[in-house]
Design a protein around this motif. Structure first.
Motif, PDB file in Angstrom:
ATOM      1  N   GLN A 212       0.831  -1.207   0.000  1.00  0.00           N
ATOM      2  CA  GLN A 212       0.000   0.000   0.000  1.00  0.00           C
ATOM      3  C   GLN A 212       0.867   1.260   0.000  1.00  0.00           C
ATOM      4  N   LYS A 213       1.922   1.275   0.815  1.00  0.00           N
ATOM      5  CA  LYS A 213       2.810   2.432   0.887  1.00  0.00           C
ATOM      6  C   LYS A 213       3.524   2.669  -0.439  1.00  0.00           C
ATOM      7  N   GLU A 214       3.794   1.584  -1.157  1.00  0.00           N
ATOM      8  CA  GLU A 214       4.451   1.694  -2.461  1.00  0.00           C
ATOM      9  C   GLU A 214       3.472   2.082  -3.565  1.00  0.00           C
ATOM     10  N   GLY A 215       2.192   2.164  -3.232  1.00  0.00           N
ATOM     11  CA  GLY A 215       1.182   2.567  -4.207  1.00  0.00           C
ATOM     12  C   GLY A 215       0.787   1.474  -5.186  1.00  0.00           C
ATOM     13  N   LEU A 216       1.091   0.217  -4.842  1.00  0.00           N
ATOM     14  CA  LEU A 216       0.771  -0.891  -5.739  1.00  0.00           C
ATOM     15  C   LEU A 216      -0.644  -1.409  -5.518  1.00  0.00           C
ATOM     16  N   ILE A 217      -1.125  -1.282  -4.292  1.00  0.00           N
ATOM     17  CA  ILE A 217      -2.473  -1.743  -3.990  1.00  0.00           C
ATOM     18  C   ILE A 217      -3.148  -0.788  -3.013  1.00  0.00           C
ATOM     19  N   LYS A 218      -4.457  -0.932  -2.909  1.00  0.00           N
ATOM     20  CA  LYS A 218      -5.230  -0.246  -1.890  1.00  0.00           C
ATOM     21  C   LYS A 218      -6.215  -1.272  -1.356  1.00  0.00           C
ATOM     22  N   THR A 219      -6.389  -1.334  -0.029  1.00  0.00           N
ATOM     23  CA  THR A 219      -7.258  -2.361   0.531  1.00  0.00           C
ATOM     24  C   THR A 219      -7.991  -1.877   1.765  1.00  0.00           C
ATOM     25  N   ARG A 220      -9.150  -2.463   1.974  1.00  0.00           N
ATOM     26  CA  ARG A 220      -9.926  -2.257   3.189  1.00  0.00           C
ATOM     27  C   ARG A 220     -10.702  -3.549   3.433  1.00  0.00           C
ATOM     28  N   LYS A 221     -10.344  -4.234   4.525  1.00  0.00           N
ATOM     29  CA  LYS A 221     -10.898  -5.546   4.839  1.00  0.00           C
ATOM     30  C   LYS A 221     -10.647  -6.499   3.660  1.00  0.00           C
ATOM     31  N   ASN A 222     -11.720  -7.022   3.034  1.00  0.00           N
ATOM     32  CA  ASN A 222     -11.490  -7.959   1.923  1.00  0.00           C
ATOM     33  C   ASN A 222     -11.623  -7.282   0.554  1.00  0.00           C
ATOM     34  N   TYR A 223     -11.680  -5.948   0.550  1.00  0.00           N
ATOM     35  CA  TYR A 223     -11.740  -5.179  -0.696  1.00  0.00           C
ATOM     36  C   TYR A 223     -10.321  -4.783  -1.128  1.00  0.00           C
ATOM     37  N   PHE A 224     -10.017  -4.960  -2.413  1.00  0.00           N
ATOM     38  CA  PHE A 224      -8.683  -4.633  -2.940  1.00  0.00           C
ATOM     39  C   PHE A 224      -8.784  -3.842  -4.247  1.00  0.00           C
ATOM     40  N   GLU A 225      -7.837  -2.951  -4.427  1.00  0.00           N
ATOM     41  CA  GLU A 225      -7.595  -2.304  -5.715  1.00  0.00           C
ATOM     42  C   GLU A 225      -6.128  -2.524  -6.040  1.00  0.00           C
TER      43      GLU A 225
END
Length: 227
Positions: A212-225
């Protein structure tokens, strides 16, 4: 394990099965006769209750009508790995029942669940009339088993990665392709995902935070981008 009375449940049962791949291309009015042929039973399970125990043999396969199950494996030291999750309208236990093999895994309810059991031998043994619906049923079963083989290959691909980071990225890439989207929900919580990937939860959480810090993904619980 409680058996649910069948009276008054038939309409609800058939409505659920319309979405099951096993009954694809079969008319709604023909599902009940097929179920009778397959010697069906409906049972209810509480969360965390075992549906099939490691080492047991059965001639029954199941379909999740409501809730969800998970296939779990324990090693000699009691370490737990989630091999896969079984969602509503999905089939389970057919391969082992057809081969008359003892299950090397446990199948347990991950939520309160309602299960339809059918006699697996009756699927592959057509009725005397060799009706078209039974032929469709067998073709659907072949398709389901092929899909399960693909899912197993995906699991093996994930586990073949050397690092936790690579396993996470491989898994998320697979889910992105399955959903044809860079935004999606996964069927596991954090512990479930760690068990599926066969990694420590703390190490996995640390890697997810880094991604997430590297900007590769975004997540909240079981939701991912993924980006």
């Amino acid at each position: 394990m409680l058996e649910i009375p069948q009276k008054g449940k038939m309409e609800e049962l058939i409505n659920n099965l319309e979405e099951c791949i096993l009954f694809k291309n079969i008319e709604n009015s023909q599902i009940l006769p097929l179920l009778n042929c397959l010697e069906y039973k409906i049972k209810e399970y509480k969360k965390n209750q075992l549906v099939f125990q490691n080492g047991c043999k059965t001639n029954k396969g199941g379909i999740v009508l409501n809730g969800a199950l998970q296939i779990v494996q324990y090693d000699y030291f009691g370490n737990r790995s989630i091999l896969s999750r079984i969602e509503e309208n999905q089939l389970f236990g057919i391969s082992y029942s057809l081969c008359n093999l003892a299950l090397p895994i446990c199948i347990e309810a991950s939520t309160d669940s309602v299960i339809l059991f059918i006699n697996a031998d009756k699927i592959t043994t057509p009725c005397k009339k060799l009706c078209q619906n039974h032929i469709v049923l067998m073709n659907n079963l072949l398709n389901i088993l092929a899909r399960k083989n693909v899912n197993l290959n995906q699991k093996i691909e994930c586990l073949s990665k050397r690092t936790t980071r690579e396993k996470i990225l491989n898994y998320l890439t697979q889910k992105s392709i399955e959903n044809n989207s860079k935004t999606f929900n996964i069927p596991h919580d954090r512990q479930g995902l760690a068990d599926y990937l066969c990694v420590e939860r703390s190490a996995m959480s640390a890697e997810i935070t880094k991604l997430q810090k590297e900007g590769l993904i975004k997540t909240r619980k079981n939701y991912f981008e993924i980006y």
